[in-house]
Design a protein around this motif. Structure first.
Motif, PDB file in Angstrom:
ATOM      1  N   LEU A  11     -32.646-106.559  56.580  1.00 26.56           N
ATOM      2  CA  LEU A  11     -32.041-105.243  56.801  1.00 26.56           C
ATOM      3  C   LEU A  11     -31.189-104.827  55.607  1.00 26.56           C
ATOM      4  O   LEU A  11     -31.160-103.647  55.220  1.00 26.56           O
ATOM      5  CB  LEU A  11     -31.195-105.260  58.076  1.00 26.56           C
ATOM      6  CG  LEU A  11     -31.969-105.430  59.386  1.00 26.56           C
ATOM      7  CD1 LEU A  11     -31.003-105.576  60.557  1.00 26.56           C
ATOM      8  CD2 LEU A  11     -32.912-104.252  59.622  1.00 26.56           C
ATOM      9  N   LYS A  17     -31.959 -99.856  59.371  1.00 25.88           N
ATOM     10  CA  LYS A  17     -30.913-100.122  60.347  1.00 25.88           C
ATOM     11  C   LYS A  17     -31.397-101.020  61.475  1.00 25.88           C
ATOM     12  O   LYS A  17     -30.591-101.637  62.182  1.00 25.88           O
ATOM     13  CB  LYS A  17     -30.381 -98.808  60.914  1.00 25.88           C
ATOM     14  CG  LYS A  17     -29.665 -97.956  59.871  1.00 25.88           C
ATOM     15  CD  LYS A  17     -29.112 -96.681  60.490  1.00 25.88           C
ATOM     16  CE  LYS A  17     -28.379 -95.848  59.442  1.00 25.88           C
ATOM     17  NZ  LYS A  17     -27.834 -94.593  60.048  1.00 25.88           N
ATOM     18  N   SER A  18     -32.711-101.062  61.670  1.00 27.31           N
ATOM     19  CA  SER A  18     -33.250-101.888  62.756  1.00 27.31           C
ATOM     20  C   SER A  18     -34.674-102.300  62.429  1.00 27.31           C
ATOM     21  O   SER A  18     -35.306-101.776  61.504  1.00 27.31           O
ATOM     22  CB  SER A  18     -33.227-101.120  64.081  1.00 27.31           C
ATOM     23  OG  SER A  18     -34.128-100.020  64.027  1.00 27.31           O
ATOM     24  N   ASP A  20     -38.189-102.615  64.493  1.00 29.22           N
ATOM     25  CA  ASP A  20     -38.849-102.260  65.746  1.00 29.22           C
ATOM     26  C   ASP A  20     -40.307-102.704  65.664  1.00 29.22           C
ATOM     27  O   ASP A  20     -41.219-101.892  65.502  1.00 29.22           O
ATOM     28  CB  ASP A  20     -38.744-100.751  65.970  1.00 29.22           C
ATOM     29  CG  ASP A  20     -39.360-100.305  67.289  1.00 29.22           C
ATOM     30  OD1 ASP A  20     -39.520-101.162  68.187  1.00 29.22           O
ATOM     31  OD2 ASP A  20     -39.689 -99.111  67.414  1.00 29.22           O
ATOM     32  N   LYS A 242     -35.466-107.211  68.564  1.00 32.18           N
ATOM     33  CA  LYS A 242     -35.054-106.228  69.577  1.00 32.18           C
ATOM     34  C   LYS A 242     -33.540-106.022  69.553  1.00 32.18           C
ATOM     35  O   LYS A 242     -33.049-104.920  69.801  1.00 32.18           O
ATOM     36  CB  LYS A 242     -35.511-106.682  70.959  1.00 32.18           C
ATOM     37  CG  LYS A 242     -37.010-106.618  71.173  1.00 32.18           C
ATOM     38  CD  LYS A 242     -37.396-107.110  72.558  1.00 32.18           C
ATOM     39  CE  LYS A 242     -38.896-107.036  72.778  1.00 32.18           C
ATOM     40  NZ  LYS A 242     -39.282-107.569  74.126  1.00 32.18           N
ATOM     41  N   THR A 244     -31.655-105.838  67.084  1.00 28.49           N
ATOM     42  CA  THR A 244     -31.232-104.930  66.016  1.00 28.49           C
ATOM     43  C   THR A 244     -31.284-103.477  66.458  1.00 28.49           C
ATOM     44  O   THR A 244     -30.719-102.598  65.785  1.00 28.49           O
ATOM     45  CB  THR A 244     -32.109-105.091  64.755  1.00 28.49           C
ATOM     46  OG1 THR A 244     -33.435-104.597  65.014  1.00 28.49           O
ATOM     47  CG2 THR A 244     -32.164-106.540  64.311  1.00 28.49           C
ATOM     48  N   GLN A 245     -31.982-103.212  67.562  1.00 28.87           N
ATOM     49  CA  GLN A 245     -32.130-101.837  68.029  1.00 28.87           C
ATOM     50  C   GLN A 245     -30.996-101.417  68.974  1.00 28.87           C
ATOM     51  O   GLN A 245     -30.918-100.266  69.401  1.00 28.87           O
ATOM     52  CB  GLN A 245     -33.475-101.683  68.739  1.00 28.87           C
ATOM     53  CG  GLN A 245     -34.670-102.010  67.851  1.00 28.87           C
ATOM     54  CD  GLN A 245     -35.942-102.182  68.650  1.00 28.87           C
ATOM     55  OE1 GLN A 245     -36.212-101.407  69.572  1.00 28.87           O
ATOM     56  NE2 GLN A 245     -36.736-103.181  68.307  1.00 28.87           N
ATOM     57  N   GLN A 246     -30.137-102.336  69.301  1.00 28.57           N
ATOM     58  CA  GLN A 246     -29.060-102.041  70.255  1.00 28.57           C
ATOM     59  C   GLN A 246     -27.817-101.479  69.563  1.00 28.57           C
ATOM     60  O   GLN A 246     -27.600-101.708  68.399  1.00 28.57           O
ATOM     61  CB  GLN A 246     -28.709-103.311  71.033  1.00 28.57           C
ATOM     62  CG  GLN A 246     -29.887-103.845  71.845  1.00 28.57           C
ATOM     63  CD  GLN A 246     -29.594-105.192  72.477  1.00 28.57           C
ATOM     64  OE1 GLN A 246     -28.489-105.743  72.344  1.00 28.57           O
ATOM     65  NE2 GLN A 246     -30.558-105.734  73.204  1.00 28.57           N
TER      66      GLN A 246
END
Length: 246
Positions: A11, A17-18, A20, A242, A244-246
Motif C-alpha cells: 500500500l 488505500k486498500s 480489493d 479485506k 484494508t477496506q475497513q
C-alpha cells in the motif's frame, strides 16, 4: 515477512488505500505444472545441437520470457548471430518437440489446493504465461476443470513477454480489473518483475532452485516456501486484504 507487513509495504509504495482482491493472475510453468526440469533439458538440447554452450540452471532465470525472445537472446550471446523472427519461431518449434518427447509433466504439489482456496474466496482466475507450449496448454482445462476457461494470456497474445508488464496488464484487462484488485502468483524473478511492474500484489513461491531472496529482490511482496504453504496461508492473506477496506 508477515502478510500484514507485506500488505502495508504494498500500500505504501503503490499509494493505494486498500486492496480489493477479485482476480488471481496465475503463471503456469513452475506454478501449476512441475515442468521446468523438462523445459531446461529441452533448451539445453536445442542449444547444444546448434553449437551454443549453456547450462540448465540459466534457463530458470529466463523463465517467463517468450520462447522466441529466449532464442534470440541466447543465440546473440552464444554465437553473435541475430536470429530473425521466422528463424526463432522455427527453432522454438524444435524445442517444443524436444520438450514433448520427454513425456507428460505432473502438477506442482499444492496447485489444486491453491486453486481451491482461490475459488472458495470467490476469486476469478486468469492464466498468464510466457509459454506457447501446446502440449501443456492443451491440458489446462482437463487438469483444472472450470478454473480458467477462456481466461488465459499466452505468448501468442503479447508483443513483449515478462519481465515487461504487458502479460499481466493484458490479464487484468481480460478480467476487467484494476491492479489493486489482482494478486499475481509467480515462481520466477522475471515473472515477479512483471507482476510488480503491473502494480499488482505479487506472491512468489519457491518451487524451483531460485532462492527466496531473489524473488524478493525482483519485487515480490511476499514469498512462500512451496505451493502447499501458500495454499494454507491464502485464507488468512485474503482476510488481511479485506481488513484494508475497513
Amino acid at each position: 515477512m508477515t502478510e500484514q507487513n507485506a500488505i502495508a509495504n504494498y500500500l505504501k509504495y503503490t499509494g493505494n488505500k486498500s486492496i480489493d482482491i477479485k482476480v488471481a493472475l496465475i503463471d503456469m510453468d513452475g506454478v501449476l505444472y512441475d515442468s521446468m526440469k523438462n523445459h531446461t533439458r529441452a533448451w539445453v538440447k536445442l542449444m547444444t545441437k546448434n553449437g551454443i554452450k549453456c547450462t540448465r540452471d540459466e534457463f530458470y532465470l529466463y523463465e517467463g520470457m517468450t520462447g522466441e525472445a529466449i532464442i534470440k537472446q541466447i543465440f546473440k550471446r552464444g554465437s553473435g548471430k541475430n536470429i530473425t523472427d521466422d528463424e526463432a519461431k522455427a527453432l522454438y518449434g524444435v524445442k517444443a518437440r524436444y520438450f514433448h518427447e520427454l513425456g507428460e509433466v505432473g502438477k506442482i504439489a499444492g496447485a489444486d489446493q491453491m486453486l481451491a482456496a482461490l475459488k472458495q474466496a470467490g476469486l476469478e482466475c486468469v492464466l498468464v504465461t510466457g509459454s506457447g507450449q501446446k502440449s501443456i496448454l492443451d491440458r489446462i482445462d482437463a487438469d483444472f476443470p472450470g478454473v480458467f476457461s477462456d481466461k488465459r494470456i499466452t505468448s501468442a497474445d503479447v508483443k513483449h513477454g515478462k519481465p515487461n508488464p504487458e502479460p499481466y496488464l493484458k490479464g487484468m484487462a481480460k478480467a476487467e480489473a484494476k491492479a489493486n484488485q489482482c494478486i499475481v502468483v509467480e515462481n520466477a524473478p522475471l515473472g515477479v518483475q512483471a507482476g510488480h511492474a503491473a502494480g499488482c500484489f505479487t506472491v512468489g513461491v519457491t518451487t524451483g532452485p531460485i532462492p527466496e531472496k531473489d524473488l524478493y529482490k525482483a519485487g515480490a511482496d511476499i514469498v512462500y516456501a512451496d505451493m502447499n504453504a501458500f495454499a494454507q496461508a491464502l485464507p488468512g492473506l485474503i482476510e488481511q486484504f479485506k481488513a484494508t477496506q475497513q
